[in-house]
Enzyme design. Sequence first.
Site, PDB file in Angstrom:
ATOM      1  N   SER A 194       0.916  -1.133   0.082  1.00  0.00           N
ATOM      2  CA  SER A 194      -0.107  -0.160   0.068  1.00  0.00           C
ATOM      3  C   SER A 194       0.874   1.200  -0.135  1.00  0.00           C
ATOM      4  CB  SER A 194      -1.017  -0.239   1.096  1.00  0.00           C
ATOM      5  OG  SER A 194      -1.987   1.003   1.077  1.00  0.00           O
ATOM      6  N   ASP A 214      -9.640  -5.084  -4.681  1.00  0.00           N
ATOM      7  CA  ASP A 214      -9.039  -3.930  -4.017  1.00  0.00           C
ATOM      8  C   ASP A 214      -9.500  -2.653  -4.312  1.00  0.00           C
ATOM      9  OD1 ASP A 214      -6.931  -2.361  -2.745  1.00  0.00           O
ATOM     10  OD2 ASP A 214      -5.361  -3.689  -3.259  1.00  0.00           O
ATOM     11  N   HIS A 245      -7.873  -5.226  -0.372  1.00  0.00           N
ATOM     12  CA  HIS A 245      -6.633  -4.414   0.011  1.00  0.00           C
ATOM     13  C   HIS A 245      -5.595  -4.957   1.195  1.00  0.00           C
ATOM     14  CE1 HIS A 245      -4.143  -0.906  -0.802  1.00  0.00           C
ATOM     15  NE2 HIS A 245      -3.822  -0.950   0.400  1.00  0.00           N
TER      16      HIS A 245
END
Length: 406
Positions: A179, A347, A376
Amino acid sequence: MGMGIERLLATLAITLSILLGNTVESFDGGSHQKQQQSLCEELILPSGYPCSEYTIQTKDGFLLGLQRVSSSSSSLRLGGDGERGPPVLLLHGLFMAGDAWFLNTPDQSLGYILADQGFDVWVGNVRGTRWSHGHISLLEKNKYFWDWSWQELALYDVAEMINYINSVTNSKIFVVGHSQGTIISFAAFTQPEIVEKVEAAALLSPISYMDHVSAPLVLRMVKMHIDQMILSMGVHELNFKSEWGASLLVSLCDTRLSCNDMLSSITGKNCCLNESRLAFYLEQEPHASSSKNLHHLFQMIRKGTFSKYDYGKLKNLIQYGKFKPPKFDLNSIPKSLPLWMAYGGNDGLADTTDFQHTLKQLPSTPEVVYLENYGHVDFILSFQAKQDLYDPMISFFKSLGKFSSM
């Protein structure tokens, strides 16, 4: 229709309440309760893994915590020639810290798995998180302590981590990011003096462009300019960990808005989280970040760019010598840098369209893993991640020939 608006306003109010935490503290920059234990003491040593704590100083004066983790098996702590395996640096996501890599059981958590595979594991913690140690002169209640975005995390925090690990190990470094950890990796890799010390990188939920974000709650916050509202209110620290904010978050999980539903509205639907561990996850997460960082991320969503922080034309001219903020040029990342990337069909933050945009900008052709049902957070907390992700990642690293003695 009225019920829908009511629910939207309630959700936004709840989200703001959680983000702002204890607003009395947050208006002057906030403060954290001092942790009695280090990350090593709290999570890693109790699991039976040797762990050492280090503190490094960035060029702009922040004191970052680094942990170094070895295998629980004495035979794997050193290679056959008496030396450690190749170093790997783990870079966490937004509102997380180095503990993110150790939240599941040792056979499911990437930090432990890498150590047991013989890697010399280094755990990064960016400024503002609980496992870092403040600043040489600024207190956390000072608004200038929080005057940074992911731009500084890339150019100062990641740079210092890589320089330090390189100086200790005298070796190039494998980098793993998730991320925000991939955003700062991409930005750092555009800098020749940083990327020359990197052996290869594995990026989970890779992000450089965000204009196709689909997470509903994030899109609502962007549309309502929540980031600018927070800044205009004089809030510099986003602290979920105040007692009041944490209590509210826990209480929400006992109502019709479950923890998983709220998480899905921010990250996309996650397939493979162990819901019985949610309470444990919330003991560690979330960590603080800066309002400026959130604003920079929302700028990416609104503008569709991968650029430095946009101060507005006049301040940009002072800061950068031009009206628009300079872009981070993915095409300047060396073609010779081996890259492995994994992305998910569910995601909501690292959208597949944005990922394809990233791929087109890169000069190399990375190895890619696509997991249709992954959201995610699955990339670090899925109970299936070892076979889905971590084993292929480790095979990629080992294929680069740095394990001749293992």
